[in-house]
Design a protein around this motif. Structure first.
Motif, PDB file in Angstrom:
ATOM      1  N   TYR A 278     -29.227 -46.435  17.565  1.00  0.00           N
ATOM      2  CA  TYR A 278     -29.165 -45.792  16.254  1.00  0.00           C
ATOM      3  C   TYR A 278     -27.882 -46.205  15.550  1.00  0.00           C
ATOM      4  O   TYR A 278     -26.934 -46.668  16.190  1.00  0.00           O
ATOM      5  CB  TYR A 278     -29.238 -44.263  16.384  1.00  0.00           C
ATOM      6  CG  TYR A 278     -28.036 -43.685  17.085  1.00  0.00           C
ATOM      7  CD1 TYR A 278     -26.963 -43.171  16.357  1.00  0.00           C
ATOM      8  CD2 TYR A 278     -27.947 -43.660  18.473  1.00  0.00           C
ATOM      9  CE1 TYR A 278     -25.847 -42.663  17.003  1.00  0.00           C
ATOM     10  CE2 TYR A 278     -26.841 -43.153  19.118  1.00  0.00           C
ATOM     11  CZ  TYR A 278     -25.795 -42.659  18.379  1.00  0.00           C
ATOM     12  OH  TYR A 278     -24.690 -42.159  19.011  1.00  0.00           O
TER      13      TYR A 278
ATOM     14  N   ILE B  69     -32.896 -45.860  13.222  1.00  0.00           N
ATOM     15  CA  ILE B  69     -33.195 -45.535  14.616  1.00  0.00           C
ATOM     16  C   ILE B  69     -34.141 -46.602  15.144  1.00  0.00           C
ATOM     17  O   ILE B  69     -35.168 -46.886  14.529  1.00  0.00           O
ATOM     18  CB  ILE B  69     -33.853 -44.150  14.753  1.00  0.00           C
ATOM     19  CG1 ILE B  69     -32.982 -43.067  14.127  1.00  0.00           C
ATOM     20  CG2 ILE B  69     -34.127 -43.824  16.227  1.00  0.00           C
ATOM     21  CD1 ILE B  69     -33.673 -41.725  13.986  1.00  0.00           C
TER      22      ILE B  69
ATOM     23  N   LYS C 252     -36.394 -47.609  18.536  1.00  0.00           N
ATOM     24  CA  LYS C 252     -36.927 -47.099  19.802  1.00  0.00           C
ATOM     25  C   LYS C 252     -38.060 -47.998  20.260  1.00  0.00           C
ATOM     26  O   LYS C 252     -38.669 -48.697  19.457  1.00  0.00           O
ATOM     27  CB  LYS C 252     -37.508 -45.698  19.641  1.00  0.00           C
ATOM     28  CG  LYS C 252     -36.579 -44.629  19.241  1.00  0.00           C
ATOM     29  CD  LYS C 252     -37.331 -43.313  19.223  1.00  0.00           C
ATOM     30  CE  LYS C 252     -36.829 -42.388  18.170  1.00  0.00           C
ATOM     31  NZ  LYS C 252     -37.592 -41.172  18.066  1.00  0.00           N
TER      32      LYS C 252
ATOM     33  N   VAL D 289     -33.325 -38.624  17.572  1.00  0.00           N
ATOM     34  CA  VAL D 289     -32.480 -39.520  18.348  1.00  0.00           C
ATOM     35  C   VAL D 289     -32.283 -38.799  19.678  1.00  0.00           C
ATOM     36  O   VAL D 289     -31.491 -37.868  19.774  1.00  0.00           O
ATOM     37  CB  VAL D 289     -31.123 -39.790  17.663  1.00  0.00           C
ATOM     38  CG1 VAL D 289     -30.299 -40.767  18.494  1.00  0.00           C
ATOM     39  CG2 VAL D 289     -31.317 -40.315  16.252  1.00  0.00           C
TER      40      VAL D 289
END
Length: 161
Positions: A79, A88, A90, A135
């Protein structure tokens, strides 16, 4: 302008210990469910092969969840807070890059539970009008710093939204 490179902030290596402990807690529920199903299998006098398959599946699932997934999660979450947006990143196989404009953020929550408090790990949840972004697995100090940074940027934004 949105950066082409990956966000800079990585998770701390200490979160792996929390993630592995979390896997152990989840495994307790797997074992209880498995024991119940094995009881049902023996109650109805079904084949013992079903019990062996069930125990094997639970064992394989636990090994993956305990030994492999914590390290994958640790390496795959990043992040970064930019002056006008939060980024962010992922995912392992399917990477998701979320760009959240600071002016759209309505609320920043920091969540934890009994186990996460023990390991000083928290989840930062960012809410906009229509969605929620997280997050996960931040150390307490990093989560609080992220919240404060976002809140400071929100105060600076002058928007009609």
């Amino acid at each position: 302008m949105i950066e082409e490179q990956a966000p800079l902030n990585k998770l701390d290596a200490a979160v792996v210990k929390y993630d592995r402990t979390h896997s152990l807690v989840i495994a307790i529920f797997y074992v209880l469910g498995c024991a119940s199903l094995i009881g049902v299998i023996h109650w109805f006098e079904w084949s013992n092969v079903l019990s062996i398959i069930l125990i094997s599946l639970i064992s394989i699932t636990f090994c993956i969840d305990y030994f492999i997934l914590p390290y994958i999660r640790y390496r795959s979450i990043r992040y970064e807070v930019h002056p006008t947006y939060l980024e962010i990143l992922k995912g392992v196989f399917f990477r998701t890059r979320e760009i959240i404009p600071i002016e759209r953020i309505q609320q920043v929550l920091v969540e934890d539970g009994p186990l996460s408090r023990r390991y000083q790990v928290q989840v930062v949840e960012i809410q906009t009008a229509g969605t929620s972004h997280t997050v996960p697995l931040l150390l307490e100090k990093d989560a609080q710093a992220l919240k404060i940074r976002i809140m400071d940027l929100i105060k600076e934004v002058h928007s009609d939204v």
